[in-house]
Scaffold this motif. Structure first.
Motif, PDB file in Angstrom:
ATOM      1  N   MET A   1       0.817  -1.197   0.000  1.00 31.53           N
ATOM      2  CA  MET A   1       0.000   0.000   0.000  1.00 31.53           C
ATOM      3  C   MET A   1       0.865   1.268   0.000  1.00 31.53           C
ATOM      4  O   MET A   1       0.600   2.203  -0.734  1.00 31.53           O
ATOM      5  CB  MET A   1      -0.932  -0.041   1.219  1.00 31.53           C
ATOM      6  N   LYS A   2       1.904   1.266   0.855  1.00 35.10           N
ATOM      7  CA  LYS A   2       2.767   2.431   0.931  1.00 35.10           C
ATOM      8  C   LYS A   2       3.551   2.632  -0.362  1.00 35.10           C
ATOM      9  O   LYS A   2       3.781   3.762  -0.795  1.00 35.10           O
ATOM     10  CB  LYS A   2       3.716   2.286   2.120  1.00 35.10           C
ATOM     11  N   MET A   3       3.938   1.533  -1.003  1.00 36.07           N
ATOM     12  CA  MET A   3       4.685   1.615  -2.267  1.00 36.07           C
ATOM     13  C   MET A   3       3.831   2.242  -3.365  1.00 36.07           C
ATOM     14  O   MET A   3       4.314   3.075  -4.133  1.00 36.07           O
ATOM     15  CB  MET A   3       5.136   0.210  -2.679  1.00 36.07           C
ATOM     16  N   SER A   4       2.546   1.877  -3.433  1.00 33.56           N
ATOM     17  CA  SER A   4       1.677   2.449  -4.459  1.00 33.56           C
ATOM     18  C   SER A   4       1.393   3.923  -4.177  1.00 33.56           C
ATOM     19  O   SER A   4       1.266   4.713  -5.111  1.00 33.56           O
ATOM     20  CB  SER A   4       0.370   1.666  -4.558  1.00 33.56           C
ATOM     21  N   LEU A   5       1.321   4.312  -2.915  1.00 32.65           N
ATOM     22  CA  LEU A   5       1.135   5.721  -2.574  1.00 32.65           C
ATOM     23  C   LEU A   5       2.368   6.531  -2.972  1.00 32.65           C
ATOM     24  O   LEU A   5       2.249   7.624  -3.536  1.00 32.65           O
ATOM     25  CB  LEU A   5       0.864   5.881  -1.075  1.00 32.65           C
ATOM     26  N   ASN A   6       3.550   6.006  -2.710  1.00 36.62           N
ATOM     27  CA  ASN A   6       4.780   6.689  -3.105  1.00 36.62           C
ATOM     28  C   ASN A   6       4.878   6.827  -4.615  1.00 36.62           C
ATOM     29  O   ASN A   6       5.286   7.865  -5.131  1.00 36.62           O
ATOM     30  CB  ASN A   6       6.005   5.947  -2.559  1.00 36.62           C
ATOM     31  N   LEU A   7       4.511   5.775  -5.333  1.00 33.44           N
ATOM     32  CA  LEU A   7       4.525   5.827  -6.796  1.00 33.44           C
ATOM     33  C   LEU A   7       3.538   6.870  -7.313  1.00 33.44           C
ATOM     34  O   LEU A   7       3.851   7.625  -8.235  1.00 33.44           O
ATOM     35  CB  LEU A   7       4.210   4.453  -7.383  1.00 33.44           C
ATOM     36  N   ALA A   8       2.369   6.940  -6.700  1.00 31.79           N
ATOM     37  CA  ALA A   8       1.373   7.936  -7.109  1.00 31.79           C
ATOM     38  C   ALA A   8       1.883   9.349  -6.858  1.00 31.79           C
ATOM     39  O   ALA A   8       1.683  10.244  -7.690  1.00 31.79           O
ATOM     40  CB  ALA A   8       0.061   7.698  -6.366  1.00 31.79           C
ATOM     41  N   LEU A   9       2.555   9.571  -5.739  1.00 27.32           N
ATOM     42  CA  LEU A   9       3.107  10.895  -5.449  1.00 27.32           C
ATOM     43  C   LEU A   9       4.225  11.275  -6.420  1.00 27.32           C
ATOM     44  O   LEU A   9       4.307  12.419  -6.865  1.00 27.32           O
ATOM     45  CB  LEU A   9       3.614  10.956  -4.011  1.00 27.32           C
ATOM     46  N   VAL A  10       5.074  10.309  -6.746  1.00 23.96           N
ATOM     47  CA  VAL A  10       6.148  10.564  -7.712  1.00 23.96           C
ATOM     48  C   VAL A  10       5.565  10.928  -9.067  1.00 23.96           C
ATOM     49  O   VAL A  10       6.004  11.891  -9.714  1.00 23.96           O
ATOM     50  CB  VAL A  10       7.080   9.336  -7.804  1.00 23.96           C
ATOM     51  N   LEU A  11       4.569  10.192  -9.517  1.00 29.51           N
ATOM     52  CA  LEU A  11       3.928  10.499 -10.798  1.00 29.51           C
ATOM     53  C   LEU A  11       3.229  11.848 -10.765  1.00 29.51           C
ATOM     54  O   LEU A  11       3.303  12.620 -11.724  1.00 29.51           O
ATOM     55  CB  LEU A  11       2.951   9.394 -11.177  1.00 29.51           C
ATOM     56  N   PHE A  12       2.553  12.133  -9.649  1.00 23.22           N
ATOM     57  CA  PHE A  12       1.860  13.414  -9.531  1.00 23.22           C
ATOM     58  C   PHE A  12       2.832  14.579  -9.636  1.00 23.22           C
ATOM     59  O   PHE A  12       2.612  15.503 -10.422  1.00 23.22           O
ATOM     60  CB  PHE A  12       1.089  13.494  -8.210  1.00 23.22           C
ATOM     61  N   TRP A  13       3.908  14.558  -8.861  1.00 20.85           N
ATOM     62  CA  TRP A  13       4.854  15.678  -8.875  1.00 20.85           C
ATOM     63  C   TRP A  13       5.590  15.771 -10.206  1.00 20.85           C
ATOM     64  O   TRP A  13       5.868  16.878 -10.687  1.00 20.85           O
ATOM     65  CB  TRP A  13       5.833  15.583  -7.709  1.00 20.85           C
ATOM     66  N   GLY A  14       5.904  14.642 -10.808  1.00 19.58           N
ATOM     67  CA  GLY A  14       6.548  14.678 -12.116  1.00 19.58           C
ATOM     68  C   GLY A  14       5.654  15.309 -13.166  1.00 19.58           C
ATOM     69  O   GLY A  14       6.089  16.163 -13.949  1.00 19.58           O
ATOM     70  N   LEU A  15       4.387  14.908 -13.188  1.00 25.14           N
ATOM     71  CA  LEU A  15       3.448  15.500 -14.145  1.00 25.14           C
ATOM     72  C   LEU A  15       3.171  16.963 -13.836  1.00 25.14           C
ATOM     73  O   LEU A  15       3.031  17.783 -14.743  1.00 25.14           O
ATOM     74  CB  LEU A  15       2.144  14.702 -14.163  1.00 25.14           C
ATOM     75  N   PHE A  16       3.090  17.293 -12.555  1.00 26.32           N
ATOM     76  CA  PHE A  16       2.845  18.681 -12.166  1.00 26.32           C
ATOM     77  C   PHE A  16       3.947  19.596 -12.684  1.00 26.32           C
ATOM     78  O   PHE A  16       3.676  20.653 -13.260  1.00 26.32           O
ATOM     79  CB  PHE A  16       2.731  18.792 -10.640  1.00 26.32           C
ATOM     80  N   ILE A  17       5.188  19.184 -12.503  1.00 25.35           N
ATOM     81  CA  ILE A  17       6.312  19.999 -12.976  1.00 25.35           C
ATOM     82  C   ILE A  17       6.347  20.043 -14.502  1.00 25.35           C
ATOM     83  O   ILE A  17       6.558  21.088 -15.108  1.00 25.35           O
ATOM     84  CB  ILE A  17       7.641  19.470 -12.407  1.00 25.35           C
ATOM     85  N   ALA A  18       6.117  18.894 -15.140  1.00 23.59           N
ATOM     86  CA  ALA A  18       6.188  18.852 -16.603  1.00 23.59           C
ATOM     87  C   ALA A  18       5.067  19.643 -17.265  1.00 23.59           C
ATOM     88  O   ALA A  18       5.280  20.276 -18.302  1.00 23.59           O
ATOM     89  CB  ALA A  18       6.155  17.400 -17.076  1.00 23.59           C
ATOM     90  N   VAL A  19       3.875  19.627 -16.671  1.00 21.85           N
ATOM     91  CA  VAL A  19       2.722  20.259 -17.315  1.00 21.85           C
ATOM     92  C   VAL A  19       2.521  21.702 -16.866  1.00 21.85           C
ATOM     93  O   VAL A  19       2.153  22.557 -17.673  1.00 21.85           O
ATOM     94  CB  VAL A  19       1.447  19.426 -17.054  1.00 21.85           C
ATOM     95  N   LEU A  20       2.767  21.997 -15.591  1.00 22.86           N
ATOM     96  CA  LEU A  20       2.517  23.349 -15.092  1.00 22.86           C
ATOM     97  C   LEU A  20       3.786  24.087 -14.660  1.00 22.86           C
ATOM     98  O   LEU A  20       3.956  25.261 -14.977  1.00 22.86           O
ATOM     99  CB  LEU A  20       1.548  23.303 -13.907  1.00 22.86           C
ATOM    100  N   GLY A  21       4.648  23.423 -13.930  1.00 30.98           N
ATOM    101  CA  GLY A  21       5.819  24.093 -13.352  1.00 30.98           C
ATOM    102  C   GLY A  21       6.793  24.605 -14.386  1.00 30.98           C
ATOM    103  O   GLY A  21       7.153  25.791 -14.386  1.00 30.98           O
ATOM    104  N   TYR A  22       7.247  23.724 -15.271  1.00 30.84           N
ATOM    105  CA  TYR A  22       8.211  24.154 -16.284  1.00 30.84           C
ATOM    106  C   TYR A  22       7.628  25.203 -17.235  1.00 30.84           C
ATOM    107  O   TYR A  22       8.275  26.227 -17.481  1.00 30.84           O
ATOM    108  CB  TYR A  22       8.763  22.969 -17.078  1.00 30.84           C
ATOM    109  N   PRO A  23       6.416  25.012 -17.783  1.00 30.54           N
ATOM    110  CA  PRO A  23       5.887  26.061 -18.667  1.00 30.54           C
ATOM    111  C   PRO A  23       5.736  27.413 -17.972  1.00 30.54           C
ATOM    112  O   PRO A  23       6.001  28.451 -18.572  1.00 30.54           O
ATOM    113  CB  PRO A  23       4.523  25.513 -19.103  1.00 30.54           C
ATOM    114  N   PHE A  24       5.338  27.399 -16.687  1.00 27.74           N
ATOM    115  CA  PHE A  24       5.209  28.660 -15.958  1.00 27.74           C
ATOM    116  C   PHE A  24       6.563  29.358 -15.834  1.00 27.74           C
ATOM    117  O   PHE A  24       6.690  30.554 -16.123  1.00 27.74           O
ATOM    118  CB  PHE A  24       4.608  28.418 -14.572  1.00 27.74           C
ATOM    119  N   LEU A  25       7.587  28.623 -15.412  1.00 29.95           N
ATOM    120  CA  LEU A  25       8.918  29.225 -15.275  1.00 29.95           C
ATOM    121  C   LEU A  25       9.487  29.646 -16.623  1.00 29.95           C
ATOM    122  O   LEU A  25      10.165  30.667 -16.738  1.00 29.95           O
ATOM    123  CB  LEU A  25       9.867  28.252 -14.575  1.00 29.95           C
ATOM    124  N   HIS A  26       9.217  28.865 -17.661  1.00 31.72           N
ATOM    125  CA  HIS A  26       9.683  29.177 -19.018  1.00 31.72           C
ATOM    126  C   HIS A  26       9.112  30.528 -19.476  1.00 31.72           C
ATOM    127  O   HIS A  26       9.852  31.411 -19.908  1.00 31.72           O
ATOM    128  CB  HIS A  26       9.267  28.042 -19.958  1.00 31.72           C
TER     129      HIS A  26
END
Length: 129
Positions: A1-26
């Motif tokens: 259970m904890k492993m799937s939660l960690n994986l979900a958080l990693v995917l969430f933050w990766g997508l957040f930076i790729a979709v919103l964070g980097y374009p905003f800073l760019h």
């Protein structure tokens, strides 16, 4: 259970930076340098297609190139200046740096390998040749 939660958080933050964070800073990089060079920012949009619209009529070719390059440099500079010991923030900075390095490599490829072709097509200013 904890492993799937960690994986979900990693995917969430990766997508957040790729979709919103980097374009905003760019786009923020473009806008900040445009203001510093004396241009006026007319529009800043982050959703659908991220862009910043600036009035650069009073700025020379070199200033316009600086505005263009600053979009790729600003996220990279932000990424290398953030130092912390929180694991998820380190991951966010790592994703930001990877995207920034890919963008910088693409910029170098275009400017240095294809500059004569782009100059003939009147895309690059003369001082870059």
């Amino acid at each position: 259970m904890k492993m799937s939660l960690n994986l979900a958080l990693v995917l969430f933050w990766g997508l957040f930076i790729a979709v919103l964070g980097y374009p905003f800073l760019h786009e923020l990089g473009h806008g900040m340098v445009a203001i510093l060079m004396g241009a006026s920012v007319e529009e800043f949009c982050l959703f659908t297609v991220a862009y910043v619209s600036c009035n650069v009529h009073r700025i020379g070719e070199f200033g316009q190139v600086l505005i263009g390059v600053s979009g790729m440099l600003f996220p990279f500079i932000c990424g290398i200046t953030i130092h912390c010991k929180i694991l998820w923030l380190l991951y966010v900075v790592l994703v930001l740096n990877i995207i920034s390095i890919i963008a910088l490599l693409y910029l170098l490829l275009v400017v240095f390998c294809l500059k004569k072709i782009l100059f003939k097509m009147m895309i690059l200013p003369k001082f870059l040749i």
